[in-house]
Design a protein around this motif. Structure first.
Motif, PDB file in Angstrom:
ATOM      1  N   GLN A 142       0.851  -1.180   0.000  1.00  0.00           N
ATOM      2  CA  GLN A 142       0.000   0.000   0.000  1.00  0.00           C
ATOM      3  C   GLN A 142       0.885   1.226   0.000  1.00  0.00           C
ATOM      4  O   GLN A 142       1.578   1.488   0.977  1.00  0.00           O
ATOM      5  CB  GLN A 142      -0.854  -0.021   1.260  1.00  0.00           C
ATOM      6  CG  GLN A 142      -2.319   0.138   0.996  1.00  0.00           C
ATOM      7  CD  GLN A 142      -3.066   0.322   2.287  1.00  0.00           C
ATOM      8  OE1 GLN A 142      -2.679  -0.178   3.339  1.00  0.00           O
ATOM      9  NE2 GLN A 142      -4.135   1.078   2.231  1.00  0.00           N
ATOM     10  N   MET A 150       4.211  12.099  -6.354  1.00  0.00           N
ATOM     11  CA  MET A 150       3.778  10.736  -6.071  1.00  0.00           C
ATOM     12  C   MET A 150       2.695  10.287  -7.034  1.00  0.00           C
ATOM     13  O   MET A 150       2.658   9.137  -7.465  1.00  0.00           O
ATOM     14  CB  MET A 150       3.292  10.598  -4.626  1.00  0.00           C
ATOM     15  CG  MET A 150       4.409  10.596  -3.606  1.00  0.00           C
ATOM     16  SD  MET A 150       5.723   9.389  -3.936  1.00  0.00           S
ATOM     17  CE  MET A 150       5.069   7.951  -3.112  1.00  0.00           C
ATOM     18  N   SER A 173      17.488   6.327   0.981  1.00  0.00           N
ATOM     19  CA  SER A 173      17.107   5.241   1.878  1.00  0.00           C
ATOM     20  C   SER A 173      15.773   5.552   2.568  1.00  0.00           C
ATOM     21  O   SER A 173      15.544   6.677   3.012  1.00  0.00           O
ATOM     22  CB  SER A 173      18.211   5.071   2.923  1.00  0.00           C
ATOM     23  OG  SER A 173      17.831   4.077   3.816  1.00  0.00           O
ATOM     24  N   GLY A 174      14.904   4.551   2.601  1.00  0.00           N
ATOM     25  CA  GLY A 174      13.644   4.700   3.323  1.00  0.00           C
ATOM     26  C   GLY A 174      12.541   5.396   2.544  1.00  0.00           C
ATOM     27  O   GLY A 174      11.491   5.719   3.095  1.00  0.00           O
ATOM     28  N   THR A 175      12.746   5.639   1.252  1.00  0.00           N
ATOM     29  CA  THR A 175      11.702   6.332   0.480  1.00  0.00           C
ATOM     30  C   THR A 175      10.624   5.384  -0.032  1.00  0.00           C
ATOM     31  O   THR A 175       9.604   5.829  -0.534  1.00  0.00           O
ATOM     32  CB  THR A 175      12.300   7.073  -0.743  1.00  0.00           C
ATOM     33  OG1 THR A 175      13.226   6.201  -1.400  1.00  0.00           O
ATOM     34  CG2 THR A 175      13.004   8.342  -0.316  1.00  0.00           C
ATOM     35  N   GLY A 176      10.867   4.072   0.070  1.00  0.00           N
ATOM     36  CA  GLY A 176       9.838   3.129  -0.349  1.00  0.00           C
ATOM     37  C   GLY A 176      10.172   2.371  -1.623  1.00  0.00           C
ATOM     38  O   GLY A 176       9.277   1.921  -2.337  1.00  0.00           O
ATOM     39  N   GLU A 178      11.462  -0.619  -2.087  1.00  0.00           N
ATOM     40  CA  GLU A 178      11.019  -2.015  -2.082  1.00  0.00           C
ATOM     41  C   GLU A 178       9.499  -2.097  -2.222  1.00  0.00           C
ATOM     42  O   GLU A 178       8.964  -2.968  -2.902  1.00  0.00           O
ATOM     43  CB  GLU A 178      11.485  -2.711  -0.799  1.00  0.00           C
ATOM     44  CG  GLU A 178      11.046  -4.166  -0.747  1.00  0.00           C
ATOM     45  CD  GLU A 178      12.007  -5.045   0.026  1.00  0.00           C
ATOM     46  OE1 GLU A 178      13.028  -4.546   0.531  1.00  0.00           O
ATOM     47  OE2 GLU A 178      11.712  -6.251   0.134  1.00  0.00           O
ATOM     48  N   ASP A 241      18.004  -5.507  -4.946  1.00  0.00           N
ATOM     49  CA  ASP A 241      18.139  -4.304  -4.141  1.00  0.00           C
ATOM     50  C   ASP A 241      19.618  -3.962  -3.995  1.00  0.00           C
ATOM     51  O   ASP A 241      20.459  -4.849  -4.010  1.00  0.00           O
ATOM     52  CB  ASP A 241      17.505  -4.557  -2.765  1.00  0.00           C
ATOM     53  CG  ASP A 241      17.086  -3.267  -2.095  1.00  0.00           C
ATOM     54  OD1 ASP A 241      17.322  -2.192  -2.676  1.00  0.00           O
ATOM     55  OD2 ASP A 241      16.520  -3.343  -0.984  1.00  0.00           O
ATOM     56  N   GLU A 242      19.925  -2.678  -3.841  1.00  0.00           N
ATOM     57  CA  GLU A 242      21.322  -2.214  -3.735  1.00  0.00           C
ATOM     58  C   GLU A 242      22.140  -2.755  -4.904  1.00  0.00           C
ATOM     59  O   GLU A 242      23.235  -3.282  -4.720  1.00  0.00           O
ATOM     60  CB  GLU A 242      21.970  -2.683  -2.420  1.00  0.00           C
ATOM     61  CG  GLU A 242      21.134  -2.483  -1.176  1.00  0.00           C
ATOM     62  CD  GLU A 242      21.148  -1.049  -0.682  1.00  0.00           C
ATOM     63  OE1 GLU A 242      21.762  -0.192  -1.353  1.00  0.00           O
ATOM     64  OE2 GLU A 242      20.530  -0.788   0.361  1.00  0.00           O
ATOM     65  N   GLU A 363       7.799   6.529   9.973  1.00  0.00           N
ATOM     66  CA  GLU A 363       7.057   5.381  10.498  1.00  0.00           C
ATOM     67  C   GLU A 363       7.538   5.035  11.906  1.00  0.00           C
ATOM     68  O   GLU A 363       6.745   4.821  12.821  1.00  0.00           O
ATOM     69  CB  GLU A 363       7.232   4.178   9.556  1.00  0.00           C
ATOM     70  CG  GLU A 363       6.389   2.979   9.934  1.00  0.00           C
ATOM     71  CD  GLU A 363       6.408   1.870   8.870  1.00  0.00           C
ATOM     72  OE1 GLU A 363       7.199   1.963   7.904  1.00  0.00           O
ATOM     73  OE2 GLU A 363       5.619   0.919   9.016  1.00  0.00           O
TER      74      GLU A 363
END
Ligand code: ATP
Ligand code: MG
Length: 456
Positions: A142, A150, A173-176, A178, A241-242, A363
């Motif tokens: 979600q 966005m 990092s952490g922007t979503g 995945e 990833d990475e 979060e």
């Protein structure tokens, strides 16, 4: 990790021998001499069992009951049946019913071990898929966001999902990243698995075998052949990833896979065709890595067929209140407790903070605040100190990552902030700022041409 084998056999001498042979070859065994006990174990341990070896006749139960029990609880473990010479016919029936193979007594250790190896190898992709499925969260991805960048991203995600081109996702990092990769897979309708792998978390000498699998003779210690993650992702999506951390030595192999749609297990001479969609992500500047010779240019272009960039959270503060609400909802659902309210000043601080850790940091901050909150509302005191100190008044400094801002930048940030607080209403913002509307429009145009996002 050693494979776990359940051995069911009522002849105790035989049971002991089987157990010995298997553990000497490095398998972990669970031995039972009783049919009912075997059934109980299968039910209880179905997620842990890799293989079942069973005698065909045991007191209390027949081999085929065991077989259907394994199938009923959807264990992916193959079944090898041991049978006396006299009942080969029934054993054949069991193979027809789905047992992997039967072995007639008496047999040699080698015969047993080669059947075990084959059974494990053949079932490896299924067992791996089952493992990944178990570990996957059940809720579909979600992605929250209503800001202009966005919404543009959602549109791109939708279109990317329709194609099978390779996608490169960039963002801090952490922007979503995945989350976005997962949604591309879910929207694509591909019925294979979504298989994520973090290229920086695997030692460079193992990564090729992890991705492409290996044969039994590939290297010392490779007891048996193993499929790689590309095979696990057959019909689905692999998420690299990475990707910037993929060793230079492995890069040509990935390039070949992307170009030819084939893989080659380490140690194998033949290639095999795979049907896997590749999505890669990085928070590094890959173009810079290409210039420095750390990343192959040809691979970079192969990966970058569709490029999705996720803007940092500080570039889209408009999304912050929505995300806060989303995380509060989520926490309430999980805990079964009523939803907390957020005081307006708490929200103001959250919106002004620069969020170097992006959505992940937000979060965590919300989770922590909920855990600490004494009342039914989240107050500024419930926020981590770095957030409450750097939100609000000192936000300008926080946002400039320590550097002093020029007056022009302060003006710009202030104007954008007021604009945000009025929900994008330019007349109201102009009034509050003491500017006429024309001047405000001109300034916004200037910011736009400088590449600053002024749209909410
Ligand atoms: N737009 C969003 N809506 C809801 N949740 C989000 C959003 N973006 C990120 N998250 C959540 O934030 C956390 C971090 O997201 P994710 O792991 O996808 O980031 P990432 O870009 O892969 O980070 P990293 O580069 O550190 O691996 C996850 O819990 C994810 O669910
Ligand atoms: Mg990630």
């Amino acid at each position: 990790m050693n494979e776990r084998v359940l051995v069911a056999e009522d002849d105790l001498y035989m049971l002991e021998t089987l157990q010995e042979v298997l553990s000497e070859s490095g398998y972990e065994t669970v031995a039972v001499a009783d049919g009912e006990e075997a059934l109980r174990l299968i039910k209880r341990e179905r997620e842990l069992l890799d293989l079942v070896i069973t005698d065909m006749k045991m007191p209390g139960i027949k081999g085929d009951e065991l077989l259907s029990a394994v199938r009923d609880c959807r264990a992916e473990a193959p079944v090898i049946v041991i049978t006396a010479f006299g009942s080969v016919e029934q054993a054949v029936d069991m193979v027809k019913a789905g047992a992997f193979q039967y072995i007639t007594k008496p047999f040699k250790a080698d015969e047993l071990l080669s059947a075990v190896e084959q059974a494990l190898e053949t079932s490896a992709p299924l067992r791996e898929q089952a493992r990944i499925r178990r570990e996957m969260p059940v809720t579909p991805a979600q992605i929250i966001g209503a800001s202009r960048p966005m919404r543009a991203l959602f549109d791109l995600i939708g279109r990317a999902a329709q194609s099978s081109s390779t996608v490169l996702i960039t963002g801090e990092s952490g922007t979503g990243k995945e989350l976005v990769a997962r949604s591309i897979h879910e929207l694509s309708g591909r019925n294979g698995l979504f298989v994520p792998i973090n290229c920086s978390a695997i030692p460079s000498e193992l990564i090729e075998a992890e991705l492409f699998g290996h044969t039994g003779q590939a290297f010392t210690g490779a007891k048996q052949a193993r499929p790689g993650l590309f095979e696990t992702a057959e019909g689905g999506t692999i998420f690299l990833d990475e990707i910037g951390d993929l060793p230079l030595g492995v890069q040509p192999k990935l390039l070949r896979t992307l170009q030819e749609g084939t893989i080659r297990r380490v140690g194998a001479s033949a290639e095999q065709v795979v049907n896997v969609r590749v999505v890669a992500a990085t928070n590094r500047d890959l173009e810079e890595d290409v210039k420095e010779g750390l990343f192959r240019e040809d691979l970079y272009w192969r990966l970058n067929v569709i490029h999705l960039h996720i803007p940092a959270l500080r570039e889209r503060p408009f999304d912050i209140p929505l995300l806060v609400e989303h995380f509060i909802n989520k926490a309430a659902e999980l805990s079964g407790r009523p939803q907390l309210d957020v005081l307006p000043e708490t929200l103001a601080i959250l919106t002004a903070y620069s969020w170097p850790g992006n959505v992940r940091e937000l979060e965590n901050a919300i989770e922590r605040a909920i855990a600490l909150a004494r009342g039914a509302r989240l107050t500024p005191d419930d926020l981590p100190e770095r957030v409450s100190k750097n939100g609000g008044a000192s936000a300008f400094i926080a946002r400039s990552s320590g550097r002093n801002l020029t007056l022009r930048e302060v003006e710009r940030d202030y104007i954008l902030e007021v604009l945000r607080k009025t929900g994008g209403n330019k007349s109201r913002a102009a009034e509050q700022l003491g500017l006429d509307r024309k001047t405000l429009y001109r300034k916004l145009d200037e910011y736009r041409t400088e590449g600053v996002s002024v749209d909410l």
